[in-house]
Design a protein around this motif. Structure first.
Motif, PDB file in Angstrom:
ATOM      1  N   HIS A  13       9.167  15.530  -0.683  1.00 37.99           N
ATOM      2  CA  HIS A  13       8.662  14.134  -0.157  1.00 37.99           C
ATOM      3  C   HIS A  13       7.570  13.975   0.637  1.00 37.99           C
ATOM      4  O   HIS A  13       7.197  15.001   1.501  1.00 37.99           O
ATOM      5  CB  HIS A  13      10.032  13.553   0.652  1.00 37.99           C
ATOM      6  CG  HIS A  13      11.329  13.044  -0.237  1.00 37.99           C
ATOM      7  ND1 HIS A  13      12.373  14.061  -0.274  1.00 37.99           N
ATOM      8  CD2 HIS A  13      11.257  11.883  -0.975  1.00 37.99           C
ATOM      9  CE1 HIS A  13      13.253  13.185  -1.053  1.00 37.99           C
ATOM     10  NE2 HIS A  13      12.623  12.186  -1.607  1.00 37.99           N
ATOM     11  N   VAL A  14       6.785  13.137   0.448  1.00 35.37           N
ATOM     12  CA  VAL A  14       5.786  13.029   1.012  1.00 35.37           C
ATOM     13  C   VAL A  14       5.757  12.626   2.725  1.00 35.37           C
ATOM     14  O   VAL A  14       7.059  12.136   2.737  1.00 35.37           O
ATOM     15  CB  VAL A  14       4.477  12.055   0.466  1.00 35.37           C
ATOM     16  CG1 VAL A  14       4.159  12.433  -0.871  1.00 35.37           C
ATOM     17  CG2 VAL A  14       5.226  10.644   0.342  1.00 35.37           C
ATOM     18  N   LEU A  26       0.933  -1.237   0.091  1.00 36.95           N
ATOM     19  CA  LEU A  26       0.135   0.056  -0.047  1.00 36.95           C
ATOM     20  C   LEU A  26       0.896   1.086  -0.112  1.00 36.95           C
ATOM     21  O   LEU A  26       0.711   2.337  -0.772  1.00 36.95           O
ATOM     22  CB  LEU A  26      -0.906   0.095   1.243  1.00 36.95           C
ATOM     23  CG  LEU A  26      -2.050  -0.950   1.249  1.00 36.95           C
ATOM     24  CD1 LEU A  26      -2.940  -0.831   2.556  1.00 36.95           C
ATOM     25  CD2 LEU A  26      -2.697  -0.999   0.018  1.00 36.95           C
ATOM     26  N   THR A  27       1.854   1.367   0.897  1.00 36.46           N
ATOM     27  CA  THR A  27       2.682   2.390   1.027  1.00 36.46           C
ATOM     28  C   THR A  27       3.669   2.627  -0.361  1.00 36.46           C
ATOM     29  O   THR A  27       3.739   3.680  -0.924  1.00 36.46           O
ATOM     30  CB  THR A  27       3.645   2.368   1.990  1.00 36.46           C
ATOM     31  OG1 THR A  27       2.900   2.012   3.481  1.00 36.46           O
ATOM     32  CG2 THR A  27       4.522   3.726   2.365  1.00 36.46           C
ATOM     33  N   ASN A  28       3.889   1.400  -0.965  1.00 35.73           N
ATOM     34  CA  ASN A  28       4.762   1.578  -2.104  1.00 35.73           C
ATOM     35  C   ASN A  28       3.808   2.091  -3.346  1.00 35.73           C
ATOM     36  O   ASN A  28       4.236   2.309  -4.458  1.00 35.73           O
ATOM     37  CB  ASN A  28       5.509   0.490  -2.292  1.00 35.73           C
ATOM     38  CG  ASN A  28       6.885   0.252  -1.681  1.00 35.73           C
ATOM     39  OD1 ASN A  28       7.870   0.741  -2.101  1.00 35.73           O
ATOM     40  ND2 ASN A  28       6.526  -0.305  -0.523  1.00 35.73           N
ATOM     41  N   MET A  35      11.793   5.255  -1.109  1.00 37.91           N
ATOM     42  CA  MET A  35      11.171   4.965  -2.176  1.00 37.91           C
ATOM     43  C   MET A  35      10.835   6.054  -3.397  1.00 37.91           C
ATOM     44  O   MET A  35      10.212   5.779  -4.368  1.00 37.91           O
ATOM     45  CB  MET A  35       9.265   4.923  -1.880  1.00 37.91           C
ATOM     46  CG  MET A  35       9.273   3.752  -0.832  1.00 37.91           C
ATOM     47  SD  MET A  35       7.242   3.495  -0.377  1.00 37.91           S
ATOM     48  CE  MET A  35       6.856   5.238   0.242  1.00 37.91           C
ATOM     49  N   ASN A  36      11.359   7.262  -3.007  1.00 40.14           N
ATOM     50  CA  ASN A  36      11.387   8.456  -4.060  1.00 40.14           C
ATOM     51  C   ASN A  36       9.943   8.855  -4.197  1.00 40.14           C
ATOM     52  O   ASN A  36       9.658   8.987  -5.436  1.00 40.14           O
ATOM     53  CB  ASN A  36      12.051   7.980  -5.297  1.00 40.14           C
ATOM     54  CG  ASN A  36      12.584   9.360  -6.236  1.00 40.14           C
ATOM     55  OD1 ASN A  36      12.444  10.641  -5.292  1.00 40.14           O
ATOM     56  ND2 ASN A  36      12.629   9.203  -7.334  1.00 40.14           N
ATOM     57  N   ALA A  37       9.149   8.906  -3.273  1.00 39.77           N
ATOM     58  CA  ALA A  37       7.661   9.204  -3.356  1.00 39.77           C
ATOM     59  C   ALA A  37       7.660  10.733  -2.804  1.00 39.77           C
ATOM     60  O   ALA A  37       7.980  11.062  -1.827  1.00 39.77           O
ATOM     61  CB  ALA A  37       6.994   8.445  -2.288  1.00 39.77           C
ATOM     62  N   SER A  83       7.089   8.478  -7.883  1.00 39.31           N
ATOM     63  CA  SER A  83       6.132   9.301  -8.486  1.00 39.31           C
ATOM     64  C   SER A  83       5.941  10.570  -7.699  1.00 39.31           C
ATOM     65  O   SER A  83       6.460  10.720  -6.638  1.00 39.31           O
ATOM     66  CB  SER A  83       4.796   8.426  -8.577  1.00 39.31           C
ATOM     67  OG  SER A  83       4.377   8.394  -7.254  1.00 39.31           O
ATOM     68  N   ILE A  84       5.234  11.555  -8.329  1.00 35.78           N
ATOM     69  CA  ILE A  84       5.173  12.911  -8.019  1.00 35.78           C
ATOM     70  C   ILE A  84       3.415  13.097  -7.942  1.00 35.78           C
ATOM     71  O   ILE A  84       3.080  12.882  -9.381  1.00 35.78           O
ATOM     72  CB  ILE A  84       5.833  13.910  -8.736  1.00 35.78           C
ATOM     73  CG1 ILE A  84       7.250  13.540  -8.711  1.00 35.78           C
ATOM     74  CG2 ILE A  84       5.410  15.483  -8.080  1.00 35.78           C
ATOM     75  CD1 ILE A  84       8.123  14.669  -9.535  1.00 35.78           C
TER      76      ILE A  84
END
Length: 441
Positions: free
Chosen positions: A393-394, A252-254, A380-382, A259-260
């Protein structure tokens, strides 16, 4: 995962966070590795720049008919061409060494997390309900289940080994009812989006939520070629491997990895009811009877993806959502704020919900709600694009909403009757075909 630039600018704050976790300061070691990495990168970039400049000078020398200068420059370019791969490899070597160190460092605790070395430093935050009085001595869940002939550990051991169970009849349906009830409540009342994610994930997905590299031995691994192994590296055998999810937090987190997202899409609130798989490394001798600590269990997970400004508020909201389902079941529980020595690797702050089990005469964890800041997002580069068009970053949060197997245990022990029957809580009757009592037929 930490940003080395932040450590470079805030070494004292970084070391203070590690010290609160009971760890030794590491800024000196990390900054030394970073200095080697930066020096190697600079040397590689200087060599590339000189190669480019020399290549232009060759043309200029030839235009002037200066063959000696052109030949010397060509020799220099050839030498640079030979040495540059080694310089690039050295920069990568130091970069990989730094990344390896950073990947194994836990998140820094939030300022309001209580100090403590272990679970004895945890702080009680609130208590809901009261312990029930029984006119008989309450039994533990496995005694009740085996007496009903609906909970079978012996057959499960023949099928799969220790720490597995076979549920049948009313108890099997009760567990299913609990999962459905939790999902319906979180989706219909709390606004979470239901997801049915994969149960097998790649290494980089496990890395994103910090199961790797530190907790590799705690996972089960599935390897192509119908070979299953624990802690089996893909480099040691033919084919790829997948991790069997220890919690739906992982997929779920991934979902936002690499992504942006736009700020107006946040918060994302996701939930899933999945089987979970844990090797329980280091749990030998603990909770060997019953369903408390299983290799396979069902859990409803809550995940939130939000902005840094909203993550603390979202943490409190998530806790309230997890509490709500326990209140509807009329279970007695308490909420604990975990101390610095007891919180999880990726967490900044964690609330545990501990439900009262009359048969065991003790509280046991049934939910853990954590805010992770940007720790997982960096792995994760999220990221998200804010209203000022800046990419940041979130923040990620996860919590159990709640563990279905442990909720089954709590319902069985709380709602047991004299003689061993189990009364069905009112909120679950519609999921149980209006059955009111689970009893031996």
């Amino acid at each position: 995962m930490y940003d080395i630039r932040w450590i470079r600018e805030n070494p004292e704050a970084f070391d203070r966070g590690l010290t609160r976790r009971g760890l030794e300061p590491l800024s000196g070691k990390l900054l030394a590795l970073d200095e080697k990495r930066r020096a190697a990168i600079a040397a590689s970039e200087q060599a590339q720049a000189r190669r480019n400049a020399a290549s232009k000078e060759i043309g200029q020398a030839k235009a002037k008919k200066d063959e000696a200068a052109a030949a010397a420059l060509m020799a220099e370019v050839a030498t640079l061409k030979e040495t540059m791969p080694a310089l690039e490899a050295e920069a990568k070597l130091h970069g990989d060494a730094l990344d390896k160190e950073l990947a194994q460092i836990p998140n820094a605790p939030a300022d309001d997390v209580p100090e403590g070395a272990d679970e004895h430093g945890n702080v009680e935050r609130s208590v809901h309900g009261a312990k029930r009085n029984y006119a008989f001595t309450p039994k533990q869940h496995f005694e009740l289940g085996e007496d009903l002939k609906q909970m079978d550990f012996e057959t499960a051991a023949k099928l799969s080994g220790a720490r597995f169970v076979v549920l049948q009849k009313g108890l099997a349906r009760l567990e299913r009812a609990l999962g459905q009830f939790f999902l319906d409540t979180h989706v219909d009342e709390h606004g979470y989006t239901e997801v049915n994610p994969p149960l097998l994930v790649k290494d980089d997905v496990m890395f994103g939520t910090a199961q790797l590299p530190k907790f590799e031995d705690d996972q089960f691994w599935a390897v192509s070629g119908d070979v299953f192994a624990k802690n089996a590296s893909a480099t040691d055998m033919k084919g790829a491997r997948w991790g069997m999810i220890p919690t739906a937090e992982v997929p779920l987190t991934n979902l936002v990895r690499e992504s942006i997202v736009a700020e107006d899409e946040l918060p994302l609130r996701l939930t899933a009811c999945t089987p979970c798989f844990r090797a329980e490394a280091g749990a030998a001798g603990r909770d060997t009877r019953g369903m408390i600590r299983q290799h396979q269990f069902t859990k409803v997970e809550l995940v939130s993806i939000t902005t840094p400004e909203k993550s603390k508020e979202e943490h409190e909201r998530m806790l309230a959502c997890a509490e709500a389902v326990l209140k509807k079941l009329d279970l007695h529980y308490r909420v604990i704020t975990l101390c610095t020595g007891d919180m999880g690797f990726a967490s900044q702050k964690t609330y545990d919900i501990e439900v009262w089990l009359p048969g065991q005469n003790m509280y046991r964890e049934i939910s853990s709600c954590s805010v992770c800041g940007d720790f997982q997002a960096r792995r994760m580069n999220a990221r998200f694009r804010d209203k000022d068009n800046k990419v940041r970053h979130v923040h990620t949060l996860n919590g159990s909403g709640v563990a279905v197997g442990r909720a089954l245990i709590a319902v069985m022990e709380t709602y047991q009757q004299d003689g061993g029957a189990i009364a069905v809580p009112d909120v679950l009757k519609k999921y149980m075909g209006n059955v009111s009592v689970i009893e031996k037929k």
